[in-house]
Design an enzyme around this catalytic site. Structure first.
Site, PDB file in Angstrom:
ATOM      1  N   PHE A 131       6.703  -3.342  -5.687  1.00  0.00           N
ATOM      2  CA  PHE A 131       7.267  -4.673  -5.527  1.00  0.00           C
ATOM      3  C   PHE A 131       7.754  -5.282  -6.851  1.00  0.00           C
ATOM      4  O   PHE A 131       8.244  -6.407  -6.860  1.00  0.00           O
ATOM      5  CB  PHE A 131       6.248  -5.617  -4.881  1.00  0.00           C
ATOM      6  CG  PHE A 131       6.228  -5.538  -3.383  1.00  0.00           C
ATOM      7  CD1 PHE A 131       7.281  -6.047  -2.634  1.00  0.00           C
ATOM      8  CD2 PHE A 131       5.163  -4.956  -2.714  1.00  0.00           C
ATOM      9  CE1 PHE A 131       7.268  -5.982  -1.252  1.00  0.00           C
ATOM     10  CE2 PHE A 131       5.143  -4.889  -1.330  1.00  0.00           C
ATOM     11  CZ  PHE A 131       6.202  -5.406  -0.594  1.00  0.00           C
ATOM     12  N   LYS A 151      -6.535   4.527  -9.081  1.00  0.00           N
ATOM     13  CA  LYS A 151      -5.507   4.786  -8.067  1.00  0.00           C
ATOM     14  C   LYS A 151      -5.838   6.075  -7.325  1.00  0.00           C
ATOM     15  O   LYS A 151      -6.165   7.099  -7.951  1.00  0.00           O
ATOM     16  CB  LYS A 151      -4.129   4.888  -8.720  1.00  0.00           C
ATOM     17  CG  LYS A 151      -2.986   5.022  -7.721  1.00  0.00           C
ATOM     18  CD  LYS A 151      -1.639   4.889  -8.408  1.00  0.00           C
ATOM     19  CE  LYS A 151      -0.486   5.067  -7.436  1.00  0.00           C
ATOM     20  NZ  LYS A 151      -0.526   4.078  -6.334  1.00  0.00           N
ATOM     21  N   HIS A 179      -0.675   5.558 -14.143  1.00  0.00           N
ATOM     22  CA  HIS A 179      -1.374   4.458 -13.492  1.00  0.00           C
ATOM     23  C   HIS A 179      -2.839   4.419 -13.940  1.00  0.00           C
ATOM     24  O   HIS A 179      -3.346   5.373 -14.535  1.00  0.00           O
ATOM     25  CB  HIS A 179      -1.317   4.602 -11.965  1.00  0.00           C
ATOM     26  CG  HIS A 179       0.001   4.230 -11.367  1.00  0.00           C
ATOM     27  ND1 HIS A 179       1.088   5.078 -11.394  1.00  0.00           N
ATOM     28  CD2 HIS A 179       0.407   3.094 -10.735  1.00  0.00           C
ATOM     29  CE1 HIS A 179       2.112   4.481 -10.794  1.00  0.00           C
ATOM     30  NE2 HIS A 179       1.721   3.286 -10.392  1.00  0.00           N
ATOM     31  N   THR A 208       0.845  -1.192   0.000  1.00  0.00           N
ATOM     32  CA  THR A 208       0.000   0.000   0.000  1.00  0.00           C
ATOM     33  C   THR A 208       0.880   1.243   0.000  1.00  0.00           C
ATOM     34  O   THR A 208       1.821   1.332   0.787  1.00  0.00           O
ATOM     35  CB  THR A 208      -0.904   0.008   1.241  1.00  0.00           C
ATOM     36  OG1 THR A 208      -1.689  -1.179   1.239  1.00  0.00           O
ATOM     37  CG2 THR A 208      -1.810   1.214   1.261  1.00  0.00           C
TER      38      THR A 208
END
Length: 269
Positions: free
Chosen positions: A128, A159, A155, A100
């Site tokens: 990640f 988002k 994005h 997050t």
């Protein structure tokens, strides 16, 4: 081999469901519960599109971590909820692996102090995807020689935070090696507010939000007669799963909070 017992928060979301499929693929992991506002009391196997797990959905992190024995919490929710979940996990002695974004520096400092007090491992990573982590590290290297730089992050339109955690983390890393300067013409002015993007230490960050995108970032450097662009694209949410698994494997041996996957990657060399 004793399996690592995992709780996934945000399990019915796109990233969370991808994490469930990742857990299913690894024999050293086992899912013990999910935390989500949907499907409370249902087994994961009863929800369409999710893997065949007997683990149950909870809508309250405290109840979940009281009911089940867990080693790791994977949190893929929102900043406000994610902070609450992370703090609860630390309190219960469960190691958080948090994807997050949008945590404030003060929140990270507070969580870090709690981990240090309990000698408990935690990983918070703005991104990640291992390729994105390398993109950030390469940008840090380049900024020493190219102080004129702008960041464009793109994005999906669902988002919530802008700029992205990855863009902010990239700017922080660049700041460590870049000679501080304010870019653009000294008399520059915006005829429409925000046209030049956000100002971070004199460099500009631009956020794009469109349907169909996943996670994309360009870091554009410029010098006399040349440009250097460092670019990374996550085309599918599966791109984040190898980094999450990498973090789970390493968090079991940590006794502190690590902010940024690059610290684990560099230490692993």
């Amino acid at each position: 081999m004793e399996k690592i017992k995992v709780v996934v928060a945000g399990a019915s979301g796109k990233m969370g469901s991808e994490a469930l499929h990742m857990i299913k693929k690894h024999d050293d992991l086992t899912l013990v519960a999910c935390v989500d506002l949907q499907h409370t009391g249902q087994k994961v196997s009863e929800v369409a599109g999710l893997p065949d797990f007997d683990a149950v959905f909870y809508d309250d992190i405290e109840v979940c971590l009281t009911d089940v024995e867990a080693d790791v919490l994977i949190d893929l929710t929102s900043p406000k909820v994610g902070y609450k979940h992370t703090a609860a996990a630390i309190k219960h002695g469960v190691r958080p692996v948090v994807g997050t974004t949008g945590f404030t520096k003060e929140e990270i400092d507070t969580l870090s102090a709690q981990c240090s007090e309990q000698k408990l491992g935690a990983v918070i990573a703005p991104n990640f995807a291992m390729g994105a982590v390398l993109m950030m590290q390469f940008s840090k290297m380049a900024a020493k020689y190219f102080p004129d730089v702008e960041i464009i992050e793109k994005h999906h339109d669902q988002k919530l935070d802008a700029p992205s955690g990855t863009a902010v983390k990239t700017a922080e890393l660049i700041q460590e090696t870049r000679k501080q300067k304010t870019q653009g013409h000294p008399d520059e002015h915006e005829t429409i507010d925000g046209a030049r993007g956000a100002d971070y230490d004199g460099m500009r960050i631009h956020s794009v939000r469109l349907p169909g995108l996943v996670a994309h970032q360009e870091v554009i450097f410029a010098g006399p007669g040349e440009n250097l662009t460092i670019k990374h694209d996550s085309l599918h949410r599966e791109s984040f799963m190898s980094g999450i698994k990498f973090a789970i494997d390493h968090v079991m041996g940590l006794d502190k909070l690590v902010y940024g996957l690059e610290h684990l990657m560099m230490d692993n060399d």
